[in-house]
Enzyme design. Structure first.
Site, PDB file in Angstrom:
ATOM      1  N   PRO A   8     -52.791  62.459  47.880  1.00 52.84           N
ATOM      2  CA  PRO A   8     -54.157  61.949  47.838  1.00 52.84           C
ATOM      3  C   PRO A   8     -54.369  60.674  48.640  1.00 52.84           C
ATOM      4  O   PRO A   8     -53.523  59.780  48.661  1.00 52.84           O
ATOM      5  CB  PRO A   8     -54.427  61.704  46.356  1.00 52.84           C
ATOM      6  CG  PRO A   8     -53.104  61.708  45.686  1.00 52.84           C
ATOM      7  CD  PRO A   8     -52.189  62.509  46.540  1.00 52.84           C
ATOM      8  N   ASN A   9     -55.503  60.655  49.291  1.00 51.25           N
ATOM      9  CA  ASN A   9     -56.028  59.523  50.059  1.00 51.25           C
ATOM     10  C   ASN A   9     -55.269  59.220  51.345  1.00 51.25           C
ATOM     11  O   ASN A   9     -55.687  58.345  52.104  1.00 51.25           O
ATOM     12  CB  ASN A   9     -56.127  58.264  49.182  1.00 51.25           C
ATOM     13  CG  ASN A   9     -57.040  58.493  48.005  1.00 51.25           C
ATOM     14  OD1 ASN A   9     -58.163  58.947  48.183  1.00 51.25           O
ATOM     15  ND2 ASN A   9     -56.572  58.210  46.810  1.00 51.25           N
ATOM     16  N   ARG A  59     -58.270  53.034  55.554  1.00 46.55           N
ATOM     17  CA  ARG A  59     -58.123  52.598  54.164  1.00 46.55           C
ATOM     18  C   ARG A  59     -57.136  51.448  54.056  1.00 46.55           C
ATOM     19  O   ARG A  59     -56.016  51.553  54.542  1.00 46.55           O
ATOM     20  CB  ARG A  59     -57.617  53.790  53.360  1.00 46.55           C
ATOM     21  CG  ARG A  59     -57.125  53.455  51.991  1.00 46.55           C
ATOM     22  CD  ARG A  59     -56.455  54.665  51.357  1.00 46.55           C
ATOM     23  NE  ARG A  59     -55.946  54.284  50.059  1.00 46.55           N
ATOM     24  CZ  ARG A  59     -54.815  54.722  49.555  1.00 46.55           C
ATOM     25  NH1 ARG A  59     -54.061  55.558  50.226  1.00 46.55           N
ATOM     26  NH2 ARG A  59     -54.430  54.327  48.369  1.00 46.55           N
ATOM     27  N   TYR A 114     -51.625  49.803  54.643  1.00 50.34           N
ATOM     28  CA  TYR A 114     -51.264  51.072  55.263  1.00 50.34           C
ATOM     29  C   TYR A 114     -51.361  51.089  56.784  1.00 50.34           C
ATOM     30  O   TYR A 114     -51.016  52.083  57.407  1.00 50.34           O
ATOM     31  CB  TYR A 114     -52.129  52.197  54.678  1.00 50.34           C
ATOM     32  CG  TYR A 114     -51.947  52.346  53.187  1.00 50.34           C
ATOM     33  CD1 TYR A 114     -50.780  52.870  52.663  1.00 50.34           C
ATOM     34  CD2 TYR A 114     -52.932  51.925  52.304  1.00 50.34           C
ATOM     35  CE1 TYR A 114     -50.598  52.988  51.304  1.00 50.34           C
ATOM     36  CE2 TYR A 114     -52.761  52.047  50.927  1.00 50.34           C
ATOM     37  CZ  TYR A 114     -51.593  52.569  50.438  1.00 50.34           C
ATOM     38  OH  TYR A 114     -51.409  52.685  49.093  1.00 50.34           O
ATOM     39  N   ASN A 166     -44.849  62.450  50.761  1.00 56.21           N
ATOM     40  CA  ASN A 166     -45.515  61.239  50.294  1.00 56.21           C
ATOM     41  C   ASN A 166     -46.559  61.724  49.304  1.00 56.21           C
ATOM     42  O   ASN A 166     -47.637  62.165  49.693  1.00 56.21           O
ATOM     43  CB  ASN A 166     -46.154  60.461  51.438  1.00 56.21           C
ATOM     44  CG  ASN A 166     -46.746  59.141  50.980  1.00 56.21           C
ATOM     45  OD1 ASN A 166     -47.014  58.950  49.800  1.00 56.21           O
ATOM     46  ND2 ASN A 166     -46.959  58.233  51.917  1.00 56.21           N
ATOM     47  N   ALA A 199     -50.449  58.480  45.021  1.00 62.75           N
ATOM     48  CA  ALA A 199     -50.521  58.016  43.638  1.00 62.75           C
ATOM     49  C   ALA A 199     -49.890  59.000  42.652  1.00 62.75           C
ATOM     50  O   ALA A 199     -49.465  58.592  41.569  1.00 62.75           O
ATOM     51  CB  ALA A 199     -51.974  57.742  43.256  1.00 62.75           C
ATOM     52  N   ASP A 212     -41.271  68.517  38.669  1.00 64.39           N
ATOM     53  CA  ASP A 212     -40.759  69.835  38.273  1.00 64.39           C
ATOM     54  C   ASP A 212     -40.760  70.813  39.442  1.00 64.39           C
ATOM     55  O   ASP A 212     -39.826  71.607  39.597  1.00 64.39           O
ATOM     56  CB  ASP A 212     -41.588  70.408  37.124  1.00 64.39           C
ATOM     57  CG  ASP A 212     -41.333  69.712  35.798  1.00 64.39           C
ATOM     58  OD1 ASP A 212     -40.358  68.943  35.684  1.00 64.39           O
ATOM     59  OD2 ASP A 212     -42.132  69.941  34.855  1.00 64.39           O
ATOM     60  N   GLU A 245     -38.509  61.607  49.518  1.00 64.70           N
ATOM     61  CA  GLU A 245     -39.728  60.906  49.111  1.00 64.70           C
ATOM     62  C   GLU A 245     -39.959  59.755  50.078  1.00 64.70           C
ATOM     63  O   GLU A 245     -39.033  59.005  50.380  1.00 64.70           O
ATOM     64  CB  GLU A 245     -39.537  60.359  47.695  1.00 64.70           C
ATOM     65  CG  GLU A 245     -40.635  59.453  47.220  1.00 64.70           C
ATOM     66  CD  GLU A 245     -40.317  58.761  45.898  1.00 64.70           C
ATOM     67  OE1 GLU A 245     -41.271  58.416  45.196  1.00 64.70           O
ATOM     68  OE2 GLU A 245     -39.131  58.548  45.582  1.00 64.70           O
ATOM     69  N   HIS A 274     -42.768  56.473  51.278  1.00 61.49           N
ATOM     70  CA  HIS A 274     -43.937  55.623  51.031  1.00 61.49           C
ATOM     71  C   HIS A 274     -44.092  54.689  52.211  1.00 61.49           C
ATOM     72  O   HIS A 274     -43.102  54.160  52.727  1.00 61.49           O
ATOM     73  CB  HIS A 274     -43.785  54.831  49.739  1.00 61.49           C
ATOM     74  CG  HIS A 274     -43.685  55.719  48.553  1.00 61.49           C
ATOM     75  ND1 HIS A 274     -44.781  56.350  48.018  1.00 61.49           N
ATOM     76  CD2 HIS A 274     -42.608  56.130  47.835  1.00 61.49           C
ATOM     77  CE1 HIS A 274     -44.385  57.107  47.014  1.00 61.49           C
ATOM     78  NE2 HIS A 274     -43.074  56.999  46.891  1.00 61.49           N
ATOM     79  N   ARG A 297     -45.346  46.077  44.947  1.00 60.34           N
ATOM     80  CA  ARG A 297     -46.786  46.218  44.673  1.00 60.34           C
ATOM     81  C   ARG A 297     -47.057  46.126  43.169  1.00 60.34           C
ATOM     82  O   ARG A 297     -46.238  45.633  42.410  1.00 60.34           O
ATOM     83  CB  ARG A 297     -47.282  47.526  45.277  1.00 60.34           C
ATOM     84  CG  ARG A 297     -47.173  47.461  46.820  1.00 60.34           C
ATOM     85  CD  ARG A 297     -47.860  48.558  47.529  1.00 60.34           C
ATOM     86  NE  ARG A 297     -49.270  48.593  47.214  1.00 60.34           N
ATOM     87  CZ  ARG A 297     -50.028  49.653  47.424  1.00 60.34           C
ATOM     88  NH1 ARG A 297     -49.502  50.748  47.944  1.00 60.34           N
ATOM     89  NH2 ARG A 297     -51.316  49.644  47.117  1.00 60.34           N
TER      90      ARG A 297
END
Length: 143
Positions: free
Chosen positions: A9-10, A17, A22, A72, A75, A85, A96, A98, A105
């Site tokens: 998301p986003n 943003r 970012y 990524n 949230a 899962d 993963e 970020h 943060r």
């Protein structure tokens, strides 16, 4: 080798943003650069703001469509047992990523529900976190 990049998301708002966190670059231009840099790797890209769509894509890519996944989860990293899962349920290694250093943060961002299900985590290197994840997946496949 086939690598799937999945953004949550986003992340479709990159470059517009919270530029202080970012950066100013949109993901499409960065993706073009990655594809040029790794011309011998087939890189696919998927982004969704929907948790279910992300799970569907992880499952789809995780059973033979991709040799590795760069994820990524945005949230959902901090909230989604369901994505964790899904990662545990596939054979394909997941890294993963970020863009920001989530440990530096807000407190609620310090906990990742998906990290333990992933092969590894990379955070805090801006968009270069994706490149580092691709390098990690290439190193895993070379073993």
């Amino acid at each position: 080798m086939k690598i799937s990049i999945i953004n949550g998301p986003n992340l479709n708002l990159l470059g517009r943003r919270e530029k202080g966190i970012y950066g100013e670059r949109d993901f499409d231009s960065f993706l073009s650069e990655l594809k040029s840099r790794y011309a011998d790797v087939e890189i696919s890209y998927f982004q969704s703001n929907s948790e279910g769509a992300l799970i569907d894509r992880i499952q789809e890519d995780g059973f033979g469509k991709a040799d590795g996944i760069v994820l990524n989860a945005g949230a959902y990293t901090h909230t989604s047992v369901a994505i964790s899962d899904a990662i545990r349920g596939i054979r394909t290694p997941v890294i993963e990523v970020h863009i920001s250093n989530i440990a530096a943060r807000e407190e609620y961002r310090h906990r990742s529900f998906i990290a333990a299900a992933c092969k590894g985590s990379i955070a805090g290197f801006g968009l270069d976190s994706y490149r580092l994840a691709i390098e990690a997946l290439l190193n895993i496949s070379a073993r």
